[in-house]
Design an enzyme around this catalytic site. Structure first.
Site, PDB file in Angstrom:
ATOM      1  N   ARG A  63      13.884  -2.897  -9.286  1.00  0.00           N
ATOM      2  CA  ARG A  63      12.449  -2.647  -9.115  1.00  0.00           C
ATOM      3  C   ARG A  63      11.639  -2.963 -10.363  1.00  0.00           C
ATOM      4  NH1 ARG A  63      10.707   0.062  -4.825  1.00  0.00           N
ATOM      5  NH2 ARG A  63      12.302   0.777  -3.380  1.00  0.00           N
ATOM      6  N   PRO A 111       0.830  -1.210   0.000  1.00  0.00           N
ATOM      7  CA  PRO A 111       0.000   0.000   0.000  1.00  0.00           C
ATOM      8  C   PRO A 111       0.866   1.263   0.000  1.00  0.00           C
ATOM      9  CG  PRO A 111      -0.209  -1.193   2.084  1.00  0.00           C
ATOM     10  CD  PRO A 111       0.621  -2.040   1.179  1.00  0.00           C
ATOM     11  N   GLU A 112       0.431   2.241  -0.759  1.00  0.00           N
ATOM     12  CA  GLU A 112       1.158   3.500  -0.869  1.00  0.00           C
ATOM     13  C   GLU A 112       0.250   4.627  -0.362  1.00  0.00           C
ATOM     14  OE1 GLU A 112       2.941   3.756  -4.831  1.00  0.00           O
ATOM     15  OE2 GLU A 112       2.994   1.576  -4.966  1.00  0.00           O
ATOM     16  N   LYS A 152       3.500   6.331   3.894  1.00  0.00           N
ATOM     17  CA  LYS A 152       2.744   5.071   3.815  1.00  0.00           C
ATOM     18  C   LYS A 152       2.306   4.588   5.201  1.00  0.00           C
ATOM     19  CE  LYS A 152       5.691   3.607  -0.043  1.00  0.00           C
ATOM     20  NZ  LYS A 152       6.707   2.624  -0.465  1.00  0.00           N
TER      21      LYS A 152
END
Ligand SMILES: [Zn+2]
Length: 273
Positions: free
Chosen positions: A259, A2-3, A58
């Protein structure tokens, strides 16, 4: 993970659910998920009321009283579920906090945690974070300064919590797409017009995603129609092979460093000029 949009959406939803309700019970099934002995955790929280819920980056901060803050970071895989005992998640629950007949359950907390901190301790954690990207202090000029002279990939900079708080793998890709810039672009190669586009993209993407409930589609409670609404609206994230909504070319996965990253190489500018 979650951001900012997911956590901000949780903050708004939980604010309504927990409004002035006292903690009546709690259960810690995984001691590593908290930072004090379970008995001390229990003693300090049962009977207390969550005054308000804040968010920074976050993380969510449950303000218990003047002195105590429960700081939540879900990290990778952590989830929250609100419901009655009958609605208990069908997974191992690491921590649960009861507010009368309803409970807030945490599952998937492997790296995630709930830390009970003093205001001073919380401040020491939050001090390490960069500015909030939707705050008044985060201006286009401030972004320009953050990018100047940085010979790192744009995506690497956007996900660095010490540079700007709350952006991770999903929204860094969505922001780069909205700005028409490849995530691998070196920050110091961006021209003024590109920085202006990037600045507008940060605000637009994060605002839209928050209003839509973020991209993680596990409902917070039964009947929750908000959470996860942005999943269907992601333009590039996890969409390798699908046509670009802007130009029709296929979205490709092109990792930046270690990433995972997705972009359209046809309409996102990859050169430094
Ligand atoms: Zn495209």
């Amino acid at each position: 993970m979650p951001e900012l949009p997911e956590m901000e959406s949780y903050r708004r939803l939980l604010g309504r659910l927990l409004d002035s309700r006292a903690i009546t019970d709690l259960q810690v099934n995984r001691e590593k998920s908290i930072n004090v002995a379970p008995e001390a955790f229990r003693r300090q929280l049962v009977g207390a009321t969550v005054r308000t819920i804040d968010r920074r980056g976050k993380m969510l901060l449950f303000l218990i009283d003047e002195e105590r803050i429960l700081l939540l970071h879900l990290m990778l895989g952590g989830l929250m579920v609100w419901g009655t005992e009958a609605e208990r998640p069908q997974r191992t629950v690491q921590v649960e906090i009861a507010f009368g007949a309803e409970r807030l359950y945490w599952v998937g907390l492997r790296l995630g945690y709930l830390h009970l901190l003093s205001a001073e301790q919380a401040e020491a954690v939050l001090r390490k974070l960069g500015p909030e990207p939707l705050s008044a202090e985060f201006t286009e000029t401030a972004l320009h300064r953050l990018l100047q002279g940085r010979q790192v990939a744009l995506k690497a900079l956007l996900v660095d919590q010490a540079v700007v708080a709350g952006i991770g793998n999903c929204y860094s890709d969505e922001i780069c797409f909205a700005a028409g810039l490849q995530p691998s672009r070196s920050c110091d190669s961006l021209q003024s017009a590109e920085v202006a586009r990037l600045y507008r993209a940060i605000g637009a993407v994060l605002t839209e995603a928050t209003a839509a409930g973020g991209y993680m589609d596990v409902p917070l409670f039964a009947g929750d129609t908000t959470t996860g609404g942005f999943d269907a609206r992601c333009r590039v994230y996890d969409r390798a092979g699908e046509p670009c909504v802007r130009c029709g070319a296929a979205i490709v996965r092109r990792d930046v460093g270690s990433r995972k990253s997705f972009c359209c190489t046809a309409c996102q500018s990859g050169d430094g000029i």
